[in-house]
Design a protein around this motif. Structure first.
Motif, short mmCIF file in Angstrom:
data_model
loop_
_atom_site.label_atom_id
_atom_site.label_comp_id
_atom_site.label_asym_id
_atom_site.label_seq_id
_atom_site.Cartn_x
_atom_site.Cartn_y
_atom_site.Cartn_z
N ASN A 166 0.82 -1.21 0.00
CA ASN A 166 0.00 0.00 0.00
C ASN A 166 0.85 1.26 0.00
OD1 ASN A 166 -2.27 -1.61 0.07
ND2 ASN A 166 -2.65 -1.34 2.24
N CYS A 167 1.97 1.22 0.73
CA CYS A 167 2.89 2.36 0.74
C CYS A 167 3.45 2.61 -0.66
CB CYS A 167 4.03 2.11 1.72
SG CYS A 167 3.55 2.16 3.47
N LEU A 168 3.84 1.54 -1.34
CA LEU A 168 4.38 1.70 -2.69
C LEU A 168 3.33 2.15 -3.69
CD1 LEU A 168 6.97 0.45 -1.58
CD2 LEU A 168 7.14 -0.88 -3.68
N HIS A 169 2.11 1.65 -3.56
CA HIS A 169 1.03 2.13 -4.44
C HIS A 169 0.82 3.63 -4.24
CE1 HIS A 169 -0.12 -1.64 -6.21
NE2 HIS A 169 -0.40 -2.20 -5.05
N HIS A 170 0.88 4.07 -2.99
CA HIS A 170 0.73 5.50 -2.69
C HIS A 170 1.84 6.31 -3.38
CE1 HIS A 170 0.18 9.25 -0.60
NE2 HIS A 170 1.30 9.10 0.11
N LEU A 171 3.08 5.84 -3.27
CA LEU A 171 4.19 6.54 -3.91
C LEU A 171 4.05 6.53 -5.44
CD1 LEU A 171 7.17 5.22 -1.74
CD2 LEU A 171 6.13 7.51 -1.67
N ALA A 172 3.68 5.38 -5.99
CA ALA A 172 3.51 5.29 -7.44
C ALA A 172 2.41 6.23 -7.92
CB ALA A 172 3.20 3.86 -7.84
N ASP A 173 1.33 6.35 -7.16
CA ASP A 173 0.25 7.26 -7.53
C ASP A 173 0.71 8.71 -7.53
OD1 ASP A 173 -1.44 5.10 -7.79
OD2 ASP A 173 -2.40 5.38 -5.83
N ALA A 201 8.85 -9.29 0.49
CA ALA A 201 8.00 -9.95 -0.51
C ALA A 201 6.97 -8.97 -1.08
CB ALA A 201 7.29 -11.15 0.13
N GLY A 202 6.36 -8.16 -0.21
CA GLY A 202 5.39 -7.18 -0.68
C GLY A 202 6.05 -6.11 -1.55
N PHE A 203 7.25 -5.72 -1.17
CA PHE A 203 8.00 -4.73 -1.95
C PHE A 203 8.30 -5.25 -3.35
CE2 PHE A 203 12.23 -2.86 -3.03
CZ PHE A 203 11.88 -1.51 -3.06
N GLU A 209 4.24 -5.02 -10.13
CA GLU A 209 2.88 -4.60 -10.46
C GLU A 209 2.83 -3.18 -10.99
OE1 GLU A 209 0.53 -5.09 -6.98
OE2 GLU A 209 0.54 -7.30 -7.06
N ARG A 210 3.65 -2.29 -10.43
CA ARG A 210 3.61 -0.88 -10.81
C ARG A 210 4.76 -0.48 -11.73
NH1 ARG A 210 -0.29 2.11 -7.94
NH2 ARG A 210 0.19 3.63 -9.59
N ASP A 211 5.57 -1.45 -12.15
CA ASP A 211 6.70 -1.18 -13.05
C ASP A 211 7.63 -0.11 -12.48
OD1 ASP A 211 8.27 -1.53 -15.32
OD2 ASP A 211 7.17 -0.01 -16.48
N LEU A 212 8.05 -0.33 -11.24
CA LEU A 212 8.93 0.59 -10.55
C LEU A 212 10.35 0.05 -10.50
CD1 LEU A 212 6.68 1.38 -7.42
CD2 LEU A 212 6.77 2.65 -9.59
N ASP A 213 11.32 0.95 -10.38
CA ASP A 213 12.70 0.57 -10.09
C ASP A 213 12.88 0.63 -8.58
OD1 ASP A 213 13.39 0.29 -12.76
OD2 ASP A 213 13.91 2.41 -12.96
N GLY A 214 13.44 -0.43 -8.01
CA GLY A 214 13.56 -0.44 -6.56
C GLY A 214 14.87 -1.03 -6.08
N VAL A 215 15.27 -0.63 -4.86
CA VAL A 215 16.46 -1.17 -4.22
C VAL A 215 16.10 -1.49 -2.78
CG1 VAL A 215 17.28 1.17 -3.67
CG2 VAL A 215 18.89 -0.74 -3.62
#
Length: 341
Positions: A166-173, A201-203, A209-215
């Protein structure tokens, strides 16, 4: 309804209600009848506390906490306080016992010595020897957290996988495309600490799902580690615009590192995560977070344990919570750093 409420309505002390239910000490017939009238009016059925008294139990539960040498996070302290408060309302005492390393002897005394009627266990690992020991002992127990085999025990837990998603969806939005996860310490992750693994795992799932770059990085549970962790992230990943974290203790240091780098929160950089509500509200700026309901979960764990003491063969109960993200002052629209999109 509990003993405290019956005592209030009857106009007697909580101990008097306990004695009337247990027969452990004499209570006048008039007082006993008054208490019984309240019980009948409320439809109360004597719970595990009354039955425990009749059976000569200790009226004490154990709370197994992380090692005393390690500073507890605000969230962990919230769980401890809520368990103690809920136990007091049920007319039970709480014996605190650290576990881990040199403290394993304390845990063994708690379990083997039968000093308590049941145990609440915190900070659960995916493979946890303490859970195995408690199951072998036959002592009723409830966990705050869960192992790889959650159906084998009663537990309350935070749905870290969903919360970090949910935190990542918020950031992606908000337009953030390059994000970091600051997890708990490398030692906890290596030990199989459940929240850390479920968070990662959620990260990972939400990045796809949101096509993000992450570390993903680990960070020790203190402010200075938060400073060095974020400073390194900014140096090695110049396109980074946001951080998600479950490392509550490191957040003040993260703030300092961003300030030292000349980045305003949330104007230049966003931070979001999972934290205790009053901790998040009192940071500057207030921290956007999924607020962990430590009070409710601690009370729920006590209630579960009382039921298991009363009926050890009852079906296991599971409570998994996923509070929404509370928007405060640390997230905003993505702003490219160093001219990078």
């Amino acid at each position: 309804m509990n003993i405290g409420e019956i005592a209030r309505r009857s106009g007697v002390a909580r101990s008097t209600v306990s004695y009337a239910l247990s027969g452990k000490r004499p209570v006048s017939e008039a007082t006993r009848q008054r208490i019984q009238a309240v019980i009948d009016e409320l439809g109360y059925r004597p719970n595990a506390v009354a039955r425990a008294l009749k059976e000569g139990r200790t009226r004490t539960i154990g709370l197994v906490i992380p090692p005393a040498s390690r500073r507890l996070t605000d969230m962990q302290l919230g769980f401890v306080a809520s368990v103690v408060d809920a136990a007091a309302r049920a007319d039970l005492d709480v014996l605190l016992s650290p576990s881990g390393g040199e403290h394993d002897r304390s845990f063994e005394r708690l379990v083997g010595g039968r000093r308590v009627d049941g145990v609440i266990l915190m900070e659960i690992r995916l493979e946890d020897d303490r859970v195995t020991r408690l199951r072998q002992s036959g002592l009723p127990f409830v966990c705050i957290g869960r192992t790889h085999r959650p159906d084998e025990m009663s537990w309350v837990d935070i749905d870290y996988e969903t919360l970090i998603a949910n935190c990542l969806h918020h950031l992606a939005d908000l337009g953030h495309r390059r994000v970091a996860l600051v997890n708990r310490s490398a030692e906890l992750v290596a030990a199989g600490y459940g929240p850390s693994h479920r968070t990662r795992a959620g990260f990972t799932r939400t990045l796809a799902e949101r096509d993000l770059d992450g570390v993903h990085v680990c960070c020790a549970d203190d402010a200075q580690s938060g400073v060095s962790c974020v400073a390194q992230l900014l140096a090695e990943h110049p396109g980074l615009t946001a951080i998600a974290t479950i490392n509550e203790a490191a957040i003040p240091g993260m703030y300092r590192a961003l300030t030292h780098a000349g980045l305003a929160v949330p104007g230049d950089f966003s931070v979001v995560g999972v934290a205790a509500r009053h901790w998040a509200e009192n940071l500057h700026p207030p921290f956007t977070a999924a607020d962990v309901p430590a009070d409710e979960l601690g009370a729920c764990a006590v209630d579960m344990l009382i039921q298991r003491i009363a009926d050890p063969e009852a079906a296991h109960r599971h409570v998994l919570v996923a509070p929404p993200v509370s928007l405060r002052g640390t997230t905003g629209p993505a702003r490219p750093r160093d001219g990078l999109a």
